[in-house]
Design an enzyme around this catalytic site. Structure first.
Site, short mmCIF file in Angstrom:
data_model
loop_
_atom_site.label_atom_id
_atom_site.label_comp_id
_atom_site.label_asym_id
_atom_site.label_seq_id
_atom_site.Cartn_x
_atom_site.Cartn_y
_atom_site.Cartn_z
N SER A 1 0.87 -1.19 0.00
CA SER A 1 0.00 0.00 0.00
C SER A 1 0.90 1.23 0.00
O SER A 1 2.08 1.14 0.36
CB SER A 1 -0.83 0.00 1.28
OG SER A 1 -1.47 1.26 1.47
N TYR B 1 -1.68 -0.11 10.76
CA TYR B 1 -1.73 -0.47 9.33
C TYR B 1 -0.48 0.00 8.60
O TYR B 1 0.11 -0.75 7.83
CB TYR B 1 -2.99 0.13 8.70
CG TYR B 1 -3.19 -0.29 7.26
CD1 TYR B 1 -3.37 -1.62 6.91
CD2 TYR B 1 -3.20 0.67 6.23
CE1 TYR B 1 -3.55 -2.01 5.59
CE2 TYR B 1 -3.39 0.29 4.91
CZ TYR B 1 -3.56 -1.04 4.59
OH TYR B 1 -3.74 -1.43 3.28
#
Ligand code: NAP
Length: 246
Positions: free
Chosen positions: A132, A145
């Site tokens: 990501s 995250y």
């Protein structure tokens, strides 16, 4: 045996994983899909002429049963994962951090270890890690995250060093905002709050990321695409987004 060989896609019951399974099948791969929601996986496997196997990447026994059931593999797409919570570190919960590390990082490690021998035996193995932009940016509330995606990025780079000289390529795909079930999971089922994430912008869809993955794994065998960063046109960073309308 298919034209391109066997591709395994984890987390294929939704979003980027499901779109990737479709894209790879369209490219001539024989696709094996894994996730926990078997009803969705079976429907997808029926649609693309693939094979559905139960998989929980946080469970070592489940990963090992999955890997044993796949006799050969050329491409592994480590896609399963996601985020839970958007609390600042001071208010974050251990269980959320633990889940994000288990699903994103250790899940990719376990799957890679489990299939490495078969990837190498294919003579042209390819490991794709769906990271990501959170793998190289930080944002408020992103603690667990962003840490997990930074770790996946480190994993991709480490594998590329360790596997040098063996016939296995390593590609990291780093998307920005993609409209999937990601935000519903992050906000613990709050669909209204999840919808707000994509308000006023035209986000990427799973198919846009799948397109990048399918391109990377269909380059000639001597070409390693190290990483692809892909965002909506209306996104300049994790937190700088033009919400001026779609
Ligand atoms: P999604 O629609 O929520 O899909 C997540 C997938 O992961 C589901 O198929 C889910 O399947 C699977 N999964 C979750 N836990 C699992 C487990 N323990 N074992 C096996 N499968 C598991 O979200 P997505 O956006 O497509 O996410 C796919 C990947 O892209 C993730 O790694 C995510 O971090 C990354 N990503 C997403 C975005 C975004 O904006 N959406 C941006 C950058 C990166 P089951 O629940 O059926 O197991």
């Amino acid at each position: 045996m298919s034209e391109r060989g066997v591709a395994v896609v984890t987390g294929a019951s939704s979003g980027i994983g499901a779109a990737t399974a479709r894209a790879l099948a369209a490219q001539g791969f024989e696709v094996v899909v894994g996730a926990r929601r078997m009803d969705r996986l079976q429907a997808l496997a029926g649609e693309i002429g693939g094979r559905a196997l139960p998989l929980d990447v946080t469970d070592a026994d489940s990963v090992s049963a999955f890997c044993d059931a796949v006799p050969e593999v050329r491409v592994l797409v480590n896609n399963a994962g996601g985020a839970v919570g958007l609390e600042p570190v001071a208010e974050s919960r251990d269980e959320d951090w633990r889940w994000m590390f288990e699903a994103n990082v250790l899940g990719s490690v376990r799957m890679t270890r489990g299939l490495l021998g078969k990837l190498e035996a294919s003579g042209d193995g390819h490991i794709v890690i769906v990271g990501s932009i959170a793998g190289f940016e930080a944002y408020v509330g992103g603690g667990g995250y962003t840490a997990a995606k930074h770790a996946e990025r480190a994993l991709a780079r480490t594998l590329r060093l360790e596997l040098l000289g063996r016939p296995i390529r390593v590609t990291e795909i780093a998307p920005g905002l993609v409209q999937t079930e990601f935000s519903v999971v992050r906000f613990r089922g709050d669909a209204g709050r999840a919808e707000g994430v994509y308000q006023g912008i035209r986000p990427l869809m799973g198919e846009d990321v799948a397109d990048c993955i399918a391109w990377a794994v269909t380059r000639p065998s001597h070409v390693n695409i190290d990483e692809i960063v892909v965002r909506p046109r209306q996104q300049a960073s994790a937190t700088v987004v033009d919400r001026g309308g779609r």
